[in-house]
Write a protein that holds these residues in place. Structure first.
Motif: not given
Length: 538
Positions: A1-6, A436-443, A528-537
């Motif tokens: 899955m890929r988010g709006i961050s790319g 070498p370019r790695k695919t940007p990821t979010i763990h 204190k607050k939840h932070e949105l890190v990324d989002l996928a439609w």
């Protein structure tokens, strides 16, 4: 899955199974978070005494002996720092310690026009004024400048050493203490202020504990890994911040802490998002000595006045920063989206903001970026990498072009002749075309539906703090949600869902891509607050 961050989402809980004994000790979620980071429970068991043991190192002992000799004999000691938080806090800590011991000391910070580190002209001036020079957060690469010293020079620094230098052949007047030249791995990731702390402990023992907030601030500011020895240092430093509120003196930091809404529950985020940017701001736009004065100030009214000045400068910094970042992103979109290494130019007076702009651009495009402040003769750059691409080692191939350079794996600074800028840009792009370019990821640590969220989860996350580089804040995947409202603020936005949940998003690159609709959300969890890190439609 890929988010709006790319960025691609990597679901770690599907790939990593924590040992059963960890599950029994920390619970399923806690064990999963530790296993995801490749850590063992004992990796989090270091305490401050483990770090202070290194005050017994021969290099630290010799450095302490030099300062003790200067104090005992009434010698004039000049501390020369840097214009960032590590340099400022290092100066503030040693200044306080030397004063406490009755020494003669003056602290000097550079400004952006004079540039980073020692210059030959400055060394000549110090030869006539100082009896002992202590450089803090600089000096490792200033070999030619140090060779001109006619007075003893103590260099406390953590920047990468030059590969073309045999440091065994330094002048006998120079004592260099740099953990990257020592064969002790866990010391190689500490800040300069942490080294100053070891030196100070050698000089004043447990009286040092009143000032632990200084190396803690530097550790967070310099993005040091929050594993091993840095974890207890930051934890104890945060305790030290709270304790200053109940003690006499320390009015500089007390007044600065008033910018926090909750002074009793200080977190690493409070340091990195509220305190550090304010302490950095004067050095970015004016002179770092204002922040140094603040950290040394023990008069309440004067401290309040200095904080007002810092606050005013920080507001200007934020406004100017957003203008420069927006201009930079437009330039990249127009001319450089296909490049492997992004080079941008700005006016000389904006050099203090070049690192922030380079970091924002690198994050937005997942490519390394250099922002040059270009003068008539010289061009000085701040360079930032990405989590997937280092910059220091690749760009060291062009060191023959540099008038001055230094830094770390993912962040560095360099100066070249302005006339060579086009050549640098071409060669740097060629170098990074081979990297070498790695695919940007979010763990993503775990699937944690917001409907199942409890105070127990929040207490677990708090028990694992501090989070930062090397021990990143856990990220969770939500259930399907309906984004129903987006309220943009000055530097981010609040995102509400039809299900009754709310997030804060500080990532400007995401804010402009948000809209209403069905989505899965990546978020970090906070009391204190939840932070949105990324989002996928969906």
């Amino acid at each position: 899955m890929r988010g709006i961050s790319g960025k691609e989402w990597v679901f770690l809980w599907e790939e990593i199974e924590p040992p059963q004994e960890w599950v029994e000790r920390y619970g399923k979620l806690g064990a999963q978070i530790l296993a995801n980071r490749g850590l063992k429970p004992e990796d989090l068991s270091k305490n401050l005494s483990d770090l202070l043991e290194y005050s017994k190192l021969e290099h630290i002992k010799r450095a302490a002996d030099v300062i003790a000799w200067a104090i005992k004999n009434g010698k004039r000691i000049v501390l020369f720092g840097d214009y960032d938080v590590d340099g400022i806090t290092s100066c503030a800590l040693l200044h306080r310690v030397i004063k406490k011991l009755g020494g003669k000391v003056i602290s000097v910070t550079p400004n952006r026009s004079t540039g980073y580190g020692l210059s030959k002209d400055l060394v000549q001036k110090l030869n006539h004024y100082a009896d002992l020079v202590v450089t803090l957060d600089n000096g490792t690469t200033a070999i030619e400048e140090l060779s001109l010293a006619k007075v003893p020079v103590l260099v406390l620094d953590h920047h990468n050493p030059r590969e073309d230098v045999n440091y065994q052949n330094l002048s006998e007047k120079v004592l260099l203490v740099n953990p990257k030249l020592l064969d002790i791995e866990e010391l190689k990731v500490v800040s300069t202020a942490a080294l100053s702390m070891l030196l100070s402990y050698r000089l004043i023992g447990d009286d040092l504990m009143d000032y632990l907030y200084l190396p803690a601030l530097s550790t967070v500011a310099d993005a040091m890994e929050l594993v091993g020895l840095n974890r207890p240092l930051v934890l104890e430093g945060i305790k030290s911040l709270k304790e200053t509120l109940r003690k006499e003196g320390h009015y500089g930091i007390k007044e600065l802490l008033k910018v926090l809404k909750d002074q009793e529950n200080i977190t690493v985020k409070d340091l990195s998002f509220y305190l550090v940017p304010r302490l950095n701001a004067p050095g970015r736009l004016h002179r770092a000595e204002l922040s140094l004065k603040l950290l040394l100030e023990d008069r309440e009214k004067e401290a309040a006045r200095l904080v007002r000045q810092v606050e005013s400068i920080n507001l200007k910094r934020r406004q100017l920063q957003e203008i420069l970042v927006n201009k930079a992103l437009k330039k990249v979109e127009m001319y450089q989206t296909e490049r492997h290494f992004i080079v941008l130019k700005t006016r000389p007076e904006y050099i203090g903001l070049a690192g922030i702009v380079a970091g924002r651009v690198a994050n937005a495009y997942s490519k390394p970026c250099a922002v040059f402040a270009v003068g008539k003769e010289e061009a000085t750059a701040s360079v930032r990498g990405t989590p997937e691409v280092e910059v220091y080692n690749p760009l060291s191939q062009l060191s023959h072009m540099y008038l001055k350079w230094g830094g770390h794996a993912y962040a560095m600074g360099l100066t070249i002749w302005s006339k060579d800028l086009q050549e640098f840009e071409t060669k740097a792009n060629e170098i990074f075309s081979q990297v070498p370019r790695k695919t940007p990821t979010i763990h993503v640590d775990a699937y944690l539906p917001l409907r199942d969220l409890s105070q127990e989860h929040i207490r677990l996350i708090e028990s694992l703090e501090p989070f930062g580089v090397g021990f990143e804040e856990p990220i969770f995947l939500s259930e399907e949600l309906t984004i129903s409202n987006i309220k943009v603020t000055g530097y981010g936005c609040f995102v509400d869902t039809k299900e009754g949940y709310s997030f804060y998003c500080a990532n400007q690159n995401l804010v402009e891509k948000l809209r209403v609709g069905r989505a899965r959300v990546l978020y970090s969890l906070s009391r204190k607050k939840h932070e949105l890190v990324d989002l996928a439609w969906l």
